[in-house]
Write an enzyme that holds these catalytic residues in place. Structure first.
Site, PDB file in Angstrom:
ATOM      1  N   MET A  21      43.621  67.830  -9.878  1.00 27.33           N
ATOM      2  CA  MET A  21      43.202  65.885 -10.658  1.00 27.33           C
ATOM      3  C   MET A  21      41.595  65.517 -10.051  1.00 27.33           C
ATOM      4  SD  MET A  21      44.728  62.217  -8.704  1.00 27.33           S
ATOM      5  CE  MET A  21      46.458  62.130  -9.546  1.00 27.33           C
ATOM      6  N   PRO A  22      41.029  65.513 -11.074  1.00 23.83           N
ATOM      7  CA  PRO A  22      39.750  64.357 -10.769  1.00 23.83           C
ATOM      8  C   PRO A  22      39.733  63.245  -9.936  1.00 23.83           C
ATOM      9  CG  PRO A  22      40.622  64.960 -13.373  1.00 23.83           C
ATOM     10  CD  PRO A  22      41.425  65.348 -12.038  1.00 23.83           C
ATOM     11  N   GLY A  25      38.571  58.458 -10.533  1.00 28.05           N
ATOM     12  CA  GLY A  25      39.868  58.428 -12.023  1.00 28.05           C
ATOM     13  C   GLY A  25      39.506  56.110 -12.404  1.00 28.05           C
ATOM     14  N   ASP A  52      44.325  56.461 -15.506  1.00 28.25           N
ATOM     15  CA  ASP A  52      45.709  55.879 -14.625  1.00 28.25           C
ATOM     16  C   ASP A  52      46.204  55.211 -15.683  1.00 28.25           C
ATOM     17  OD1 ASP A  52      47.947  55.553 -12.954  1.00 28.25           O
ATOM     18  OD2 ASP A  52      46.899  53.776 -12.755  1.00 28.25           O
ATOM     19  N   TYR A  57      51.858  48.419 -18.416  1.00 27.41           N
ATOM     20  CA  TYR A  57      50.447  47.889 -18.908  1.00 27.41           C
ATOM     21  C   TYR A  57      50.653  47.248 -20.395  1.00 27.41           C
ATOM     22  CZ  TYR A  57      49.396  49.929 -13.881  1.00 27.41           C
ATOM     23  OH  TYR A  57      48.894  50.441 -13.000  1.00 27.41           O
ATOM     24  N   LYS A  86      52.918  56.109 -15.068  1.00 25.33           N
ATOM     25  CA  LYS A  86      54.649  55.822 -14.499  1.00 25.33           C
ATOM     26  C   LYS A  86      55.564  55.244 -15.204  1.00 25.33           C
ATOM     27  CE  LYS A  86      50.189  53.889 -11.896  1.00 25.33           C
ATOM     28  NZ  LYS A  86      50.083  53.556 -13.025  1.00 25.33           N
ATOM     29  N   HIS A 119      56.799  54.100 -10.750  1.00 21.82           N
ATOM     30  CA  HIS A 119      55.225  53.577 -10.516  1.00 21.82           C
ATOM     31  C   HIS A 119      55.897  52.117  -9.019  1.00 21.82           C
ATOM     32  CE1 HIS A 119      52.968  50.207 -13.006  1.00 21.82           C
ATOM     33  NE2 HIS A 119      52.401  50.050 -11.251  1.00 21.82           N
ATOM     34  N   SER A 169      54.444  56.324  -6.829  1.00 18.12           N
ATOM     35  CA  SER A 169      53.566  54.951  -6.261  1.00 18.12           C
ATOM     36  C   SER A 169      54.225  53.822  -5.656  1.00 18.12           C
ATOM     37  CB  SER A 169      52.820  54.296  -8.234  1.00 18.12           C
ATOM     38  OG  SER A 169      52.161  53.047  -7.811  1.00 18.12           O
ATOM     39  N   SER A 264      37.083  48.761 -14.177  1.00 14.76           N
ATOM     40  CA  SER A 264      36.276  47.875 -15.582  1.00 14.76           C
ATOM     41  C   SER A 264      36.070  47.005 -16.382  1.00 14.76           C
ATOM     42  CB  SER A 264      34.639  48.080 -14.579  1.00 14.76           C
ATOM     43  OG  SER A 264      33.689  46.554 -14.764  1.00 14.76           O
ATOM     44  N   THR A 266      33.387  46.054 -18.332  1.00 11.09           N
ATOM     45  CA  THR A 266      32.172  46.150 -17.956  1.00 11.09           C
ATOM     46  C   THR A 266      31.228  47.166 -17.930  1.00 11.09           C
ATOM     47  OG1 THR A 266      32.633  44.144 -16.181  1.00 11.09           O
ATOM     48  CG2 THR A 266      29.872  44.658 -16.830  1.00 11.09           C
ATOM     49  N   ASN A 273      29.880  53.171 -11.140  1.00 14.04           N
ATOM     50  CA  ASN A 273      31.270  53.355 -10.566  1.00 14.04           C
ATOM     51  C   ASN A 273      31.720  55.461 -10.597  1.00 14.04           C
ATOM     52  OD1 ASN A 273      32.410  51.557  -9.923  1.00 14.04           O
ATOM     53  ND2 ASN A 273      33.680  50.476 -11.313  1.00 14.04           N
TER      54      ASN A 273
END
Ligand SMILES: NC(=O)c1ccc[n+]([C@@H]2O[C@H](COP(=O)([O-])OP(=O)(O)OC[C@H]3O[C@@H](n4cnc5c(N)ncnc54)[C@H](OP(=O)(O)O)[C@@H]3O)[C@@H](O)[C@H]2O)c1
Length: 313
Positions: A21-22, A25, A52, A57, A86, A119, A169, A264, A266, A273
């Site tokens: 896993m990087p 994220g 993710d 969502y 999830k 989740h 989670s 984000s 933006t 980040n």
């Protein structure tokens, strides 16, 4: 200390799954699908390779479209991207798990999922209403299934070959211990809120002992008060190392051995980040010893009700 550029491409091998896993994220908890697609595109462009998602969502299609655009343009290959999604609380009944997983894969336009998480450990009344409530507005929980039964259904997904790893989670140590003890395939990942105001050292220690990756969400404190990014210890380090407070907090997350998720819409924040660099050891120690405030921003871990997702009107 790793070289500055190495930190942002850190990959954590999964002991209980295939691949790695990087650590850096990008989270897709973005209400608007157009903004989601744009943000995922920008995140891919600046270098994020871990995304993710969640059926809750309600924007997996938009994430899938942005990824397909990049795959078709040839800028990124599927194998380079780690995608997690999830299972929502209303799909905990074992017979609902595979259909929910396949629906996520379809929306994301992916043959396989790198990591599928439960989740939250709370089962809600099964059905299409993601937020089932009684007449008093109280959540309707489902006592007809246990977390271990749901976990076993996730294990079958790994057996089926379209799911490379599984995890949990919004779970505390007690319930995590129960799943780890009962599991045939151990959790590869545990995703929980974590930042300097909620370091979760005990959970991280348990995860280390059991070869589980702790993936921190709200890694910047979700921009809520009290602001992690305004903490005097963090801002002082940022000035000293010539980085932004966000970059300090995110570097800390990777260097202490967690993966992180930040979000984000933006573009300059998305780039910022990703562009983290390793902190000197004394800065790591200062965050550990000097940041003593403790704040949980998201109460989802106590009820299964998502703290950062507004209720539908
Ligand atoms: N498992 C769970 O129950 C759960 C719960 C919550 C979240 N998550 C996952 O974790 C992901 C990240 O969580 P989060 O959204 O709370 O993360 P976060 O990165 O801590 O908070 C995002 C907020 O910080 C702002 N921000 C981002 N980068 C910044 C920067 N460099 N400087 C200043 N402000 C910055 C964003 O602003 P703008 O958007 O205005 O740019 C946004 O308001 C979610 O997308 C989701 O995938 C999981």
């Amino acid at each position: 200390m790793p070289s500055p550029d190495a930190l942002r491409t850190t990959r954590i091998p999964l002991e209980h799954g295939s691949g790695a896993m990087p650590a850096v994220g990008f989270g897709t908890l973005i209400p608007d699908p157009v903004a989601t697609r744009q943000a995922v595109k920008t995140a891919l462009d600046v270098g994020f390779r871990n995304f993710d998602c969640a059926e809750r969502y309600r924007n997996e299609e938009a994430v899938g479209e942005a990824m397909q655009d990049a795959f078709k343009a040839g800028t990124v290959r599927r194998e380079e991207v780690f995608v997690g999604t999830k299972l929502w609380n209303t799909n905990h009944r074992p017979e609902r798990v595979k259909p929910a997983f396949d629906a996520s894969r379809r929306r994301l336009q992916l043959d396989y999922i790198d990591c599928y998480l439960i989740h939250t450990p709370y089962a809600f009344q099964p059905g299409d209403d993601q937020d089932p409530r009684d007449e008093q507005g109280r959540v309707i929980y489902d006592s007809g299934t246990t977390l271990v039964e749901t976990w076993q259904a996730l294990e079958s997904l790994v057996d089926g070959g379209q799911c490379r790893s599984i995890g949990l989670s919004d779970i505390g140590l007690e319930k995590l211990r129960e799943v780890v003890a009962a599991a045939r395939i151990k959790p590869a990942v545990v995703q929980v809120e974590s930042h300097p105001y909620l370091p979760e050292w005990d959970l991280l220690e348990f995860c280390r002992e059991h070869g589980i990756v702790l993936q921190a969400f709200a890694a910047l404190g979700h921009a809520l008060e009290p602001k992690v990014l305004d903490d005097p210890a963090i801002t002082a380090i940022a000035r000293r190392v010539n980085k932004t407070p966000a970059q300090v907090v995110l570097a800390w997350a990777v260097q202490r051995g967690t993966a992180f998720l930040t979000t984000s819409t933006t573009p300059r924040y998305i780039q910022e980040n990703f562009e983290i660099s390793a902190l000197p050891d004394d800065a790591m120690q200062e965050i550990r010893d000097g940041v003593t405030k403790r704040v949980r921003f998201n109460p989802v871990v106590e009820t299964g009700v998502p703290g950062f997702i507004p209720r539908a009107p």
